[in-house]
Write an enzyme that holds these catalytic residues in place. Sequence first.
Site, PDB file in Angstrom:
ATOM      1  N   ARG A  32      79.456  55.858 -33.238  1.00 40.23           N
ATOM      2  CA  ARG A  32      79.865  55.535 -31.869  1.00 40.23           C
ATOM      3  C   ARG A  32      80.006  54.032 -31.733  1.00 40.23           C
ATOM      4  NH1 ARG A  32      76.568  55.672 -26.993  1.00 40.23           N
ATOM      5  NH2 ARG A  32      77.799  56.385 -25.219  1.00 40.23           N
TER       6      ARG A  32
ATOM      7  N   ASP B 190      67.649  64.493 -35.921  1.00 43.28           N
ATOM      8  CA  ASP B 190      66.254  64.090 -36.134  1.00 43.28           C
ATOM      9  C   ASP B 190      65.367  65.307 -36.411  1.00 43.28           C
ATOM     10  OD1 ASP B 190      66.737  61.428 -35.909  1.00 43.28           O
ATOM     11  OD2 ASP B 190      66.068  61.245 -33.837  1.00 43.28           O
TER      12      ASP B 190
ATOM     13  N   ASP C 240      67.253  65.915 -30.268  1.00 42.92           N
ATOM     14  CA  ASP C 240      68.209  65.358 -31.231  1.00 42.92           C
ATOM     15  C   ASP C 240      68.236  66.254 -32.474  1.00 42.92           C
ATOM     16  OD1 ASP C 240      69.202  63.824 -33.539  1.00 42.92           O
ATOM     17  OD2 ASP C 240      69.389  62.223 -32.076  1.00 42.92           O
TER      18      ASP C 240
END
Length: 217
Positions: A111, A211, A208
């Site tokens: 991003r 993660d 997430d």
Amino acid sequence: MATPHKDFPNLFVLDHPLIQHKLSIMRDKTTSTTQFRQLLKEIALLMGYELTRSLPMTTKEIETPITIFQAPTIAGKKVAVVPILRAGLGMADGLLDLIPAARMGHIGLYRDHETKRPVEYFVKLPDPEGRIFILVDPMLATGHSASAAVDVLNKRGVSDDNIRFMALVAAPEGVRVLSAAHPTIPVYVAALDSHLNENAYIVPGLGDAGDRLFGTK
Ligand code: URA
């Protein structure tokens, strides 16, 4: 057989009890990385069973021990599984168990801090000729990475007709963005959740996915 969602004609929510049960365990924040990884793989395999239902069929003459038989087989179309890095890797594993002959591509996006838009940093894909591409990313959140990944495939000669998108959990915002940009691509998910929060996490979601899959923070 999956039916389209009432608000999104290209969205298929796969509500099989096994998928839903496994997803609920994944959502639980006390679920370990080992279990999370195993469940993601199992769900991807179950979802892949439904997603591949639309593969075209033909027959091939074979000889059984008893007689000649026109046996049903998948018609020509080859399959590529393409995870969006990095969380997509966890879903790709399950699909490859189901379709061991599939080729695998990879799309890495980051991003951009200023534009807030995804930028490609790694793309490696198999030959697109006569191939169906299954793009996988567990979380369809804003829809920007998903749309950008489809654009990557389009740029390399894969038309929307030959693309399917598979996610574990989607937010309505993400489905809207992806289907506005690519209205004919079927999107398969295990759940359509409520909304995105201010940090672009899906609510209720599962946190997430990368993660939790890799045990990072
Ligand atoms: N990506 C994730 O891993 N989780 C979310 O909830 C949204 C995006």
